[in-house]
Design a protein around this motif. Structure first.
Motif, PDB file in Angstrom:
ATOM      1  N   ILE A 207     -26.916 -92.410  29.800  1.00 36.46           N
ATOM      2  CA  ILE A 207     -26.390 -92.797  31.458  1.00 36.46           C
ATOM      3  C   ILE A 207     -27.658 -91.230  32.129  1.00 36.46           C
ATOM      4  CG2 ILE A 207     -25.516 -92.369  32.994  1.00 36.46           C
ATOM      5  CD1 ILE A 207     -23.517 -93.314  31.711  1.00 36.46           C
ATOM      6  N   ALA A 208     -27.005 -90.453  31.850  1.00 41.48           N
ATOM      7  CA  ALA A 208     -27.786 -88.090  32.197  1.00 41.48           C
ATOM      8  C   ALA A 208     -29.875 -89.426  31.540  1.00 41.48           C
ATOM      9  CB  ALA A 208     -27.599 -88.280  31.557  1.00 41.48           C
ATOM     10  N   GLN A 209     -29.857 -89.677  31.193  1.00 41.76           N
ATOM     11  CA  GLN A 209     -31.445 -89.993  30.300  1.00 41.76           C
ATOM     12  C   GLN A 209     -31.849 -90.377  31.198  1.00 41.76           C
ATOM     13  OE1 GLN A 209     -30.821 -90.444  25.903  1.00 41.76           O
ATOM     14  NE2 GLN A 209     -30.745 -88.457  25.677  1.00 41.76           N
ATOM     15  N   GLN A 210     -31.193 -91.720  31.236  1.00 41.13           N
ATOM     16  CA  GLN A 210     -31.817 -92.682  32.612  1.00 41.13           C
ATOM     17  C   GLN A 210     -32.219 -92.480  34.272  1.00 41.13           C
ATOM     18  OE1 GLN A 210     -28.895 -96.132  33.199  1.00 41.13           O
ATOM     19  NE2 GLN A 210     -31.022 -97.767  34.481  1.00 41.13           N
ATOM     20  N   ALA A 211     -30.843 -91.586  33.968  1.00 40.13           N
ATOM     21  CA  ALA A 211     -31.105 -91.449  35.257  1.00 40.13           C
ATOM     22  C   ALA A 211     -32.336 -90.417  36.067  1.00 40.13           C
ATOM     23  CB  ALA A 211     -29.536 -90.642  35.805  1.00 40.13           C
ATOM     24  N   TRP A 212     -32.033 -88.970  34.828  1.00 35.91           N
ATOM     25  CA  TRP A 212     -33.173 -88.029  35.346  1.00 35.91           C
ATOM     26  C   TRP A 212     -34.786 -88.850  35.202  1.00 35.91           C
ATOM     27  CZ3 TRP A 212     -34.127 -82.977  36.297  1.00 35.91           C
ATOM     28  CH2 TRP A 212     -35.029 -83.786  35.634  1.00 35.91           C
ATOM     29  N   GLU A 213     -35.162 -90.139  33.948  1.00 38.76           N
ATOM     30  CA  GLU A 213     -36.345 -90.741  34.352  1.00 38.76           C
ATOM     31  C   GLU A 213     -36.368 -91.183  35.309  1.00 38.76           C
ATOM     32  OE1 GLU A 213     -38.646 -93.767  30.950  1.00 38.76           O
ATOM     33  OE2 GLU A 213     -37.236 -92.749  30.776  1.00 38.76           O
ATOM     34  N   ILE A 214     -35.341 -91.418  36.115  1.00 39.38           N
ATOM     35  CA  ILE A 214     -35.147 -92.515  37.008  1.00 39.38           C
ATOM     36  C   ILE A 214     -36.569 -91.394  38.893  1.00 39.38           C
ATOM     37  CG2 ILE A 214     -33.701 -93.516  39.539  1.00 39.38           C
ATOM     38  CD1 ILE A 214     -33.043 -94.781  37.374  1.00 39.38           C
ATOM     39  N   GLU A 215     -35.506 -90.149  38.389  1.00 41.48           N
ATOM     40  CA  GLU A 215     -35.725 -89.206  39.341  1.00 41.48           C
ATOM     41  C   GLU A 215     -36.964 -88.482  39.077  1.00 41.48           C
ATOM     42  OE1 GLU A 215     -33.763 -85.089  41.296  1.00 41.48           O
ATOM     43  OE2 GLU A 215     -33.014 -87.620  41.059  1.00 41.48           O
ATOM     44  N   LEU A 216     -37.937 -88.830  38.331  1.00 37.30           N
ATOM     45  CA  LEU A 216     -39.061 -88.016  37.566  1.00 37.30           C
ATOM     46  C   LEU A 216     -39.923 -89.525  38.106  1.00 37.30           C
ATOM     47  CD1 LEU A 216     -38.984 -86.786  34.427  1.00 37.30           C
ATOM     48  CD2 LEU A 216     -38.925 -85.788  36.955  1.00 37.30           C
ATOM     49  N   SER A 217     -39.713 -90.538  38.424  1.00 33.15           N
ATOM     50  CA  SER A 217     -40.233 -91.735  38.603  1.00 33.15           C
ATOM     51  C   SER A 217     -40.194 -92.534  39.548  1.00 33.15           C
ATOM     52  CB  SER A 217     -39.717 -92.656  37.506  1.00 33.15           C
ATOM     53  OG  SER A 217     -40.128 -92.741  36.247  1.00 33.15           O
ATOM     54  N   THR A 218     -39.337 -91.876  40.386  1.00 38.40           N
ATOM     55  CA  THR A 218     -39.850 -92.559  42.162  1.00 38.40           C
ATOM     56  C   THR A 218     -39.951 -90.692  43.330  1.00 38.40           C
ATOM     57  OG1 THR A 218     -38.145 -93.033  41.194  1.00 38.40           O
ATOM     58  CG2 THR A 218     -37.842 -92.694  43.935  1.00 38.40           C
ATOM     59  N   PRO A 219     -41.261 -90.847  43.653  1.00 37.67           N
ATOM     60  CA  PRO A 219     -41.907 -90.089  44.333  1.00 37.67           C
ATOM     61  C   PRO A 219     -40.979 -89.978  45.261  1.00 37.67           C
ATOM     62  CG  PRO A 219     -43.560 -92.206  44.576  1.00 37.67           C
ATOM     63  CD  PRO A 219     -42.008 -92.878  43.647  1.00 37.67           C
ATOM     64  N   ALA A 220     -40.578 -89.425  45.837  1.00 37.43           N
ATOM     65  CA  ALA A 220     -39.566 -88.967  47.357  1.00 37.43           C
ATOM     66  C   ALA A 220     -39.067 -88.573  45.952  1.00 37.43           C
ATOM     67  CB  ALA A 220     -38.949 -90.046  48.464  1.00 37.43           C
ATOM     68  N   PRO A 221     -37.942 -88.271  45.606  1.00 43.23           N
ATOM     69  CA  PRO A 221     -36.862 -87.469  45.373  1.00 43.23           C
ATOM     70  C   PRO A 221     -38.039 -86.510  44.099  1.00 43.23           C
ATOM     71  CG  PRO A 221     -35.667 -89.173  44.285  1.00 43.23           C
ATOM     72  CD  PRO A 221     -37.541 -89.600  45.361  1.00 43.23           C
TER      73      PRO A 221
END
Length: 383
Positions: A207-221
């Motif tokens: 879960i930690a790894q998935q959430a980090w990748e989402i954060e880096l792949s989402t422009p606004a965050p």
């Protein structure tokens, strides 16, 4: 930037790191950026002395969103700086209110060291909703009290640092975990911890790894983080907040215009993939996870959760352990809905009002430098 350019720049960065004078590319933070971590003078007035400890509290994105007013004698008014919010990653200001709680707890611990009790009234004008405005977070009165005893955690305030590095392959002892749990007794939080070898540890890591990748792949965050990046000693010394990057390579990329902080890096770029790989390695090295759950998500509860977190981190420091918050999966923006639901499921949080306020890595690691601080004067505001 394509992979070939990235590799070429990596090689250039290593060359720069090995050929420039050490004074030109040292990774050490500028002295003025971390000067606040020196013990404050005992000659300071009481309120300034306790506040000099409070500004060392852990806080979201190291924004240090604390505004303090001292116009009322023997009283401290605390507000959340509306100019230092995180609308993309923290749209409901939950993490920033927790950061006010960490501040208040260090203030209270420091007051006890001087024989004073911090009488904290949370939200004396009522809790705010979505709009921060000028609503006071807390009114604090410092009262001399002969019954007050120093808190043993005071000794850890100047030693406590968030450690985002690789952790050592050593599982925290049962005694250390018990000390962390005991540190938050009496606060309205449920504490949980898991160590390597237990069945759920793999799911924590996933879960930690998935959430980090989402954060880096989402422009606004991602852009929100880019806006508070401080690259190189000059930026770090000028701002003394945010996320400090001082390695020769990132300084080279910035200086040559190849690291553009005005637009998000593509998810498939070497820059993002490199960060993902680095983070995944850190998560893989993690031997324990820590979390805090509350029965509701009121502003006062968020404050209490912040107080609990910093106490737990101080207790961990006393045991030779370090912590690193993993807030990505707890953030309430739409793209994180999958990890958000997954961590709640993993931790057995099924009631809608119940909230995972903190989730963090826990373990042993080599020491790191403290994060920059703006100094007390930057937080003082007249009424």
């Amino acid at each position: 930037m394509n992979r070939r350019q990235w590799l070429r720049l990596c090689a250039s960065g290593m060359l720069v790191a090995t050929t420039l004078p050490l004074t030109g590319c040292s990774t050490a933070l500028p002295a003025e950026a971390i000067a606040a971590w020196q013990p404050p003078s005992a000659k300071l007035p009481l309120r300034e002395w306790v506040l000099a400890h409070a500004i060392l509290a852990p806080n979201a994105h190291n924004l240090q969103s604390w505004l303090v007013n001292l116009d009322t004698p023997d009283t401290i008014w605390l507000r959340l700086d509306p100019q230092r919010l995180l609308p993309a990653t923290d749209p409901y200001h939950r993490q920033l209110v927790m950061s006010q709680g960490t501040f208040l707890e260090l203030l209270a611990i420091a007051a006890q060291e001087r024989g004073y009790r911090a009488e904290i009234t949370p939200f004396p004008a009522g809790e705010f909703g979505q709009e921060v405005g000028d609503t006071p977070i807390a009114r604090v009165r410092l009262l001399a009290d002969a019954s007050v005893r120093p808190d043993p955690l005071f000794a850890q305030i100047l030693q406590r640092h968030t450690n985002r590095s690789l952790y050592l392959p050593q599982i925290p002892t049962a005694a250390a975990l018990a000390a962390i749990r005991a540190s938050v007794a009496g606060l309205p939080v449920e504490v949980g911890m898991v160590v390597a070898g237990e069945p759920s540890i793999a799911e924590h890591r996933r879960i930690a790894q998935q959430a980090w990748e989402i954060e880096l792949s989402t422009p606004a965050p991602l852009l929100e983080s880019y806006r508070v990046l401080r690259v190189g000693p000059d930026e770090i010394a000028a701002h003394r907040d945010g996320i400090s990057l001082n390695t020769p390579l990132i300084r080279l990329l910035t200086a040559t215009g190849l690291f553009d902080r005005s637009r998000p890096s593509p998810p498939e770029s070497a820059a993002v993939r490199g960060q993902v790989d680095e983070f995944n390695a850190k998560i893989a090295s993690t031997q324990a996870f820590f979390w805090l759950i509350t029965l509701d998500n009121r502003r006062a509860t968020q404050l209490a959760a912040g107080r609990a977190y910093v106490r737990a981190q101080l207790a961990a420091t006393a045991q030779g352990l370090v912590m690193h918050p993993l807030q990505q999966a707890l953030q309430e923006y739409p793209e994180q809905s999958g990890p958000y639901a997954a961590i709640r499921q993993l931790l057995g949080v099924h009631e809608a009002a119940h909230t995972v306020q903190m989730w963090a890595r826990l373990g042993y690691a080599p020491p790191v430098e403290p994060s920059p601080r703006r100094g007390l004067a930057a937080h003082l505001r007249p009424a």
